[in-house]
Design an enzyme around this catalytic site. Structure first.
Site, mmCIF file in Angstrom:
data_model
loop_
_atom_site.group_PDB
_atom_site.id
_atom_site.type_symbol
_atom_site.label_atom_id
_atom_site.label_comp_id
_atom_site.label_asym_id
_atom_site.label_seq_id
_atom_site.Cartn_x
_atom_site.Cartn_y
_atom_site.Cartn_z
ATOM 1 N N SER A 77 19.054 14.349 -53.211
ATOM 2 C CA SER A 77 18.028 15.552 -53.736
ATOM 3 C C SER A 77 16.864 14.993 -53.988
ATOM 4 C CB SER A 77 18.957 16.026 -55.662
ATOM 5 O OG SER A 77 18.298 16.684 -55.969
ATOM 6 N N MET A 78 16.243 15.078 -55.238
ATOM 7 C CA MET A 78 15.068 14.386 -55.569
ATOM 8 C C MET A 78 14.851 12.696 -55.275
ATOM 9 S SD MET A 78 12.169 14.357 -59.454
ATOM 10 C CE MET A 78 13.095 12.674 -59.669
ATOM 11 N N ASP A 110 24.708 25.460 -50.740
ATOM 12 C CA ASP A 110 24.084 24.009 -51.744
ATOM 13 C C ASP A 110 23.315 24.970 -52.858
ATOM 14 O OD1 ASP A 110 21.720 23.161 -53.080
ATOM 15 O OD2 ASP A 110 21.488 21.369 -51.780
ATOM 16 N N PHE A 170 17.629 14.547 -59.976
ATOM 17 C CA PHE A 170 16.502 15.479 -60.620
ATOM 18 C C PHE A 170 17.443 15.590 -62.166
ATOM 19 C CE2 PHE A 170 14.705 19.375 -61.950
ATOM 20 C CZ PHE A 170 13.554 18.283 -63.479
ATOM 21 N N HIS A 191 25.954 20.672 -53.942
ATOM 22 C CA HIS A 191 24.548 20.084 -53.314
ATOM 23 C C HIS A 191 25.202 18.758 -53.933
ATOM 24 C CE1 HIS A 191 20.258 18.836 -53.949
ATOM 25 N NE2 HIS A 191 20.993 18.492 -55.975
#
Length: 251
Positions: A97-98, A193, A29, A223
């Site tokens: 992540s996304m 994160d 994202f 992250h």
């Protein structure tokens, strides 16, 4: 790509033709393919066919991202998946992540996927849940959460509030169907994160129905672990995992 928003240098999609085993690698994202390229190049060097799609509205300008939906992002990875199915008999999917959320999404829609490798995948971010109430159009960036001070993620400097609403929809859909995932899974989670709470990965690990699943904690990355100190560990463990899964099939 629109004329108004050209793709930023370093954010282009990438493709490497290799053997009959394909690996889809998805960025996250507000990020770009830059976050996944080192992994993609390592997997290509190992002989695999690799596809790193650019999610629609990403890698250009955050105003373009504002006009895209989670369906657009899902379509971007679906197109990458189809590119691989035309060249490969076996496909693995990984994402950050996304991109990890989209990895789970693909596994829910394509049970034929051989195995998945979500990295700090997002299914429930309390800080984003209140997006409906935010009056502003853009918020400060969430990119480049990296422990290594020498590295910067190529990501947007602003986050569209409309896009937060879209990722919330995607996370809800994926979270509610985790039990539908049965393929082998190697899950990476950073112990610290500042974007996606680490308990997201623990919930994913617990709720997927895969018999073959493993959760690896990354102790030296934030992250964006794919660009951080644990990058080589992720590459090595993923290549080991792919080889093991393929060998089990061959027996």
């Amino acid at each position: 790509m629109s004329e108004r928003y050209p793709v930023v240098e370093g954010a282009e999609p990438f493709y490497f033709e290799g053997n009959s085993v394909g690996i889809l690698v998805s960025h996250g994202f507000t990020g770009s393919t830059q976050s996944m390229r080192p992994l993609g190049e390592a997997y290509a060097k190992a002989g695999y066919t690799v596809c790193g799609p650019r999610l629609k509205g990403h890698g250009t300008h955050y105003e373009e991202m504002e006009g895209t939906t989670y369906e657009d992002w899902a379509t971007s990875v679906e197109e990458g998946y189809q590119w691989l199915t035309e060249r490969c008999s076996t496909i693995f999917v990984t994402g950050l992540s996304m991109g990890g959320t989209l990895t789970l999404y693909l596994a829910q829609h394509h049970p034929e996927i051989k195995a998945i490798i979500p990295i700090n995948a997002a299914i429930d971010i309390k800080a984003m849940a209140g997006a409906q109430q935010i009056q502003a159009r853009f918020l400060d960036a969430i990119g480049s959460d990296i422990k290594n001070p020498a590295v910067t993620e190529l990501a947007y400097e602003k986050t569209p509030v409309q896009s937060l609403k879209e990722i919330n929809k995607l996370m809800d859909i994926v979270k509610n169907k985790l039990n539908e995932i049965t393929c082998p899974a190697l899950i990476f989670v950073s112990s610290v994160d500042n974007v996606v709470p680490p308990d997201n990965s623990r919930v994913i690990y617990e709720e997927i129905s895969s018999k073959d699943k493993n959760l690896i904690t990354l102790e030296n990355s934030y992250h964006v672990a794919t660009l951080d100190h644990d990058q080589q560990l992720i590459i090595d463990k993923t290549l080991e995992f792919i080889e093991r899964v393929m060998n089990q099939t061959a027996v």
